[in-house]
Design an enzyme around this catalytic site. Structure first.
Site, PDB file in Angstrom:
ATOM      1  N   GLU A  27      36.976  42.737  51.330  1.00 54.86           N
ATOM      2  CA  GLU A  27      38.363  42.479  50.892  1.00 54.86           C
ATOM      3  C   GLU A  27      39.132  43.789  50.893  1.00 54.86           C
ATOM      4  O   GLU A  27      38.565  44.854  50.639  1.00 54.86           O
ATOM      5  CB  GLU A  27      38.348  41.878  49.471  1.00 54.86           C
ATOM      6  CG  GLU A  27      39.745  41.703  48.895  1.00 54.86           C
ATOM      7  CD  GLU A  27      39.811  40.872  47.624  1.00 54.86           C
ATOM      8  OE1 GLU A  27      38.750  40.482  47.086  1.00 54.86           O
ATOM      9  OE2 GLU A  27      40.942  40.593  47.174  1.00 54.86           O
ATOM     10  N   ASN A  72      41.656  37.727  46.236  1.00 51.42           N
ATOM     11  CA  ASN A  72      42.993  37.615  45.670  1.00 51.42           C
ATOM     12  C   ASN A  72      44.038  38.339  46.515  1.00 51.42           C
ATOM     13  O   ASN A  72      45.205  37.956  46.531  1.00 51.42           O
ATOM     14  CB  ASN A  72      43.010  38.179  44.242  1.00 51.42           C
ATOM     15  CG  ASN A  72      42.095  37.391  43.311  1.00 51.42           C
ATOM     16  OD1 ASN A  72      41.714  36.260  43.610  1.00 51.42           O
ATOM     17  ND2 ASN A  72      41.737  37.977  42.177  1.00 51.42           N
ATOM     18  N   ASN A 172      42.443  31.143  48.875  1.00 51.58           N
ATOM     19  CA  ASN A 172      41.432  31.721  47.980  1.00 51.58           C
ATOM     20  C   ASN A 172      41.750  31.380  46.530  1.00 51.58           C
ATOM     21  O   ASN A 172      42.885  31.582  46.082  1.00 51.58           O
ATOM     22  CB  ASN A 172      41.424  33.252  48.118  1.00 51.58           C
ATOM     23  CG  ASN A 172      40.444  33.912  47.168  1.00 51.58           C
ATOM     24  OD1 ASN A 172      39.228  33.785  47.337  1.00 51.58           O
ATOM     25  ND2 ASN A 172      40.948  34.593  46.154  1.00 51.58           N
ATOM     26  N   GLU A 173      40.776  30.848  45.822  1.00 53.13           N
ATOM     27  CA  GLU A 173      40.874  30.600  44.363  1.00 53.13           C
ATOM     28  C   GLU A 173      42.261  30.099  43.950  1.00 53.13           C
ATOM     29  O   GLU A 173      42.898  30.665  43.056  1.00 53.13           O
ATOM     30  CB  GLU A 173      40.487  31.866  43.590  1.00 53.13           C
ATOM     31  CG  GLU A 173      39.047  32.268  43.812  1.00 53.13           C
ATOM     32  CD  GLU A 173      38.539  33.359  42.873  1.00 53.13           C
ATOM     33  OE1 GLU A 173      39.344  34.001  42.184  1.00 53.13           O
ATOM     34  OE2 GLU A 173      37.307  33.568  42.837  1.00 53.13           O
ATOM     35  N   TYR A 244      30.106  34.257  39.725  1.00 49.10           N
ATOM     36  CA  TYR A 244      29.791  35.629  39.308  1.00 49.10           C
ATOM     37  C   TYR A 244      28.974  35.554  38.027  1.00 49.10           C
ATOM     38  O   TYR A 244      29.388  34.934  37.053  1.00 49.10           O
ATOM     39  CB  TYR A 244      31.082  36.432  39.090  1.00 49.10           C
ATOM     40  CG  TYR A 244      31.771  36.771  40.395  1.00 49.10           C
ATOM     41  CD1 TYR A 244      31.203  37.680  41.288  1.00 49.10           C
ATOM     42  CD2 TYR A 244      32.972  36.178  40.755  1.00 49.10           C
ATOM     43  CE1 TYR A 244      31.819  37.998  42.491  1.00 49.10           C
ATOM     44  CE2 TYR A 244      33.604  36.488  41.956  1.00 49.10           C
ATOM     45  CZ  TYR A 244      33.023  37.398  42.820  1.00 49.10           C
ATOM     46  OH  TYR A 244      33.622  37.713  44.016  1.00 49.10           O
ATOM     47  N   GLU A 292      31.848  33.471  47.539  1.00 52.60           N
ATOM     48  CA  GLU A 292      31.815  34.676  46.693  1.00 52.60           C
ATOM     49  C   GLU A 292      30.748  34.452  45.641  1.00 52.60           C
ATOM     50  O   GLU A 292      30.837  33.492  44.856  1.00 52.60           O
ATOM     51  CB  GLU A 292      33.158  34.921  45.987  1.00 52.60           C
ATOM     52  CG  GLU A 292      34.230  35.479  46.889  1.00 52.60           C
ATOM     53  CD  GLU A 292      35.514  35.833  46.132  1.00 52.60           C
ATOM     54  OE1 GLU A 292      35.426  36.285  44.973  1.00 52.60           O
ATOM     55  OE2 GLU A 292      36.586  35.641  46.726  1.00 52.60           O
ATOM     56  N   GLN A 350      30.913  42.042  46.994  1.00 56.44           N
ATOM     57  CA  GLN A 350      31.426  42.264  48.330  1.00 56.44           C
ATOM     58  C   GLN A 350      30.414  43.108  49.088  1.00 56.44           C
ATOM     59  O   GLN A 350      29.277  43.170  48.642  1.00 56.44           O
ATOM     60  CB  GLN A 350      32.786  42.919  48.229  1.00 56.44           C
ATOM     61  CG  GLN A 350      33.790  42.023  47.467  1.00 56.44           C
ATOM     62  CD  GLN A 350      35.221  42.535  47.450  1.00 56.44           C
ATOM     63  OE1 GLN A 350      35.577  43.485  48.116  1.00 56.44           O
ATOM     64  NE2 GLN A 350      36.082  41.896  46.650  1.00 56.44           N
TER      65      GLN A 350
HETATM   66  O1  AHR Z   1      35.563  39.716  44.597  1.00 57.24           O
HETATM   67  C1  AHR Z   1      36.529  40.118  43.676  1.00 57.24           C
HETATM   68  C2  AHR Z   1      37.535  39.019  43.359  1.00 57.24           C
HETATM   69  O2  AHR Z   1      36.891  37.998  42.649  1.00 57.24           O
HETATM   70  C3  AHR Z   1      38.135  38.288  44.538  1.00 57.24           C
HETATM   71  O3  AHR Z   1      39.244  38.941  45.064  1.00 57.24           O
HETATM   72  C4  AHR Z   1      38.540  36.980  43.945  1.00 57.24           C
HETATM   73  O4  AHR Z   1      38.555  35.946  44.886  1.00 57.24           O
HETATM   74  C5  AHR Z   1      37.541  36.770  42.829  1.00 57.24           C
HETATM   75  O5  AHR Z   1      38.171  36.398  41.648  1.00 57.24           O
END
Ligand code: AHR
Length: 503
Positions: A27, A72, A172-173, A244, A292, A350
């Site tokens: 990103e 993001n 994205n999101e 996450y 992700e 990432q």
């Molecule tokens: O990977 C970091 C961020 O986490 C990304 O930009 C977003 O998609 C997620 O919230």
């Protein structure tokens, strides 16, 4: 001593493993692009400004597909800013991360980097500030051979051949309030459907992923997936999941159960997609793209997410991974592999510096974080068909999970080479485990061709620039196989890879 046993049979196959589950993510955020994969002036930089030390580590890590450009960042990105002569590219405010984006690096540079790293690109289109029109133009720019405005623009930029990008994420999101131009499920479902429709008219050979929830804990989780897919079921192939993992209680056993939660998340999203299919009496199966995922909780404060003064490529969310994080990453990989019938793509988020398996110093060294190792080993050795495992193992209980297996494992058989790979995580913090794996129907004349263990006596151990190999796998020679039964002792808190091959 704990005892556990796995039985597999060559005919009991969950699914072919899609190699795209070993994806990562780049990103425009922090030092992932600038100071990560791209740093003209770095002693190892090539003519394109790509850091060769990072490229070498990327090849060793073994990602198969890499998602780009966000995240993001995507939801405020104008792709046109990042193509053409560099001196004419505009510098912009990146609202997602409070940074200044020079646009020195863009679509064509990323494609060139992918070709150099030998990975497939996974692109994402901005459905925040923009919509179907820009998406179809970007696709025409990238994939149309020539003779139209955008394809000829690409050619005029020095890229005669189309990029042929197959895998596209639709935004994205989009459910997150932090997202530039957050949408309701209805708003997003409609725009995803129309974007997918026009993109397929530009190029009929695409795989398209709609945005699922940005995490399982979102208040709109599940209803979001249902409503979005109810709009765009016919037009998309994938729904995305983001996960996450946090270690909030600082208790390794509790931390481990994020893996059980991931398994539930995967099964729930598959069930929701199938419910949308059932409503239509459709045999179509929407696949899952975990585009992700990672451990991320230490570098997750507002100060890690944004620096004052609109800096260029500031250090953001540079999580330092320890040994227990590597075990959780290994366990998550096992869970994804065991769900290979539905998880057909996944991206460790990432690649470098920003919650990355690779760390760099701007102008200096690059090294492997702890989580690098389970990913690299799984990507190297897990090939072919994922076998159904019948597992017998002692269990542990935590506040949230009363009955979790101490052993987590995957067994993958490659019919082309005959290799069988066993991934095994001993989640006991105290006890060694005697593991037996009975390989039925796979021939008795086998040998152990590789056995390795990732273990450290300190769960908080990290790799640093000065001690880059503190946490690293060690080969072992004490794993045996007799009459198709593998025997190994697994240290407490260890991630293990055992490969057997026809003798
Ligand atoms: O990977 C970091 C961020 O986490 C990304 O930009 C977003 O998609 C997620 O919230």
């Amino acid at each position: 001593m704990l005892t556990s046993r796995i039985v597999v049979d060559r005919d009991f196959v969950i699914s072919e493993l899609d190699r795209r589950v070993f994806g990562t993510f780049v990103e425009h955020m922090g030092r992932c692009v600038y100071g990560g994969i791209y740093e003209p002036g770095h002693p190892t930089a090539d003519k394109d400004g790509f850091r060769q030390d990072v490229l070498e580590l990327t090849r060793e890590l073994g990602p198969t597909i890499v998602r780009y450009p966000g995240g993001n960042f995507l939801s405020g990105y104008n792709w046109e800013d990042g193509v053409g002569p560099k001196e004419q590219r505009p510098t912009r405010l990146d609202l997602a991360w409070g940074s200044t984006e020079t646009n020195e690096f863009g679509t064509n540079e990323f494609i060139t980097w992918c070709r150099t790293a030998d990975v497939e690109p996974m692109f994402a289109v901005n459905l925040g500030t923009r919509g179907p029109d820009e998406a179809r133009h970007l696709l025409e720019y990238c994939n149309h051979p020539g003779g139209t405005y955008y394809s000829d623009l690409r050619r005029s930029h020095g890229y005669e051949k189309p990029h042929g990008i197959k895998f596209w994420c639709l935004g994205n999101e989009m459910d997150g309030p932090w997202q530039i131009c957050q949408k309701t499920a209805q708003e997003y479902g409609r725009v995803a459907k129309e974007t997918a429709k026009v993109m397929r008219w530009v190029d009929g050979d695409l795989q398209l992923a709609a945005c699922g929830s940005s995490q399982r804990a979102m208040p709109t989780y599940a209803s979001w997936e249902y409503e979005v897919l109810d709009h765009c079921f016919n037009e998309v192939d994938f729904i995305s999941l983001h996960a996450y993992f946090r270690n909030d209680s600082n208790d390794i056993q509790e931390f481990f159960t994020v893996i059980e939660d991931l398994d539930s998340f995967i099964k729930e999203v598959a069930a929701i997609a199938d419910a949308v299919a059932a409503k239509r009496r459709s045999p179509k199966r929407i696949m899952l793209s975990l585009d992700e995922w990672n451990v991320w909780y230490k570098a997750h404060t507002p100060a890690h997410l944004r620096k004052p003064g609109w800096p260029k490529a500031p250090p953001l969310i540079e999580e330092i991974y320890n040994f227990e994080d590597a075990l959780v990453v290994g366990g998550a990989l096992i869970t994804m592999i065991n769900n290979a019938d539905r998880v057909k793509a996944a991206c460790l988020a990432q690649l470098v510096n920003v919650i990355g398996p690779i760390m760099t110093e701007t102008g200096g060294a690059a090294w492997r974080q702890t989580i690098f190792h389970p990913f690299a080993q799984a990507s190297r050795h897990a090939r072919g068909q994922v076998l159904r495992t019948k597992v017998q193992s002692e269990t542990f209980s935590t506040k949230t999970h009363p009955n979790a297996s101490l052993l987590l494992s995957s067994v993958i058989h490659d019919p082309d080479t005959g290799a069988v790979t066993i991934l095994a995580l001993n989640r006991s913090a105290t006890d060694e485990m005697q593991l037996e794996v009975e390989l039925r129907g796979l021939g008795e004349g086998r040998k152990v061709s590789l056995a390795s263990e990732l273990h450290h006596s300190d769960i908080k151990a990290t790799n640093t620039k000065d001690s880059p190999n503190a946490v690293a796998p060690k080969e072992r020679t004490d794993v045996s196989i007799e009459k198709g039964v593998v025997s190994a002792k697994l240290k407490p808190l260890s991630w293990n890879v055992i490969v057997t091959a026809p003798a």
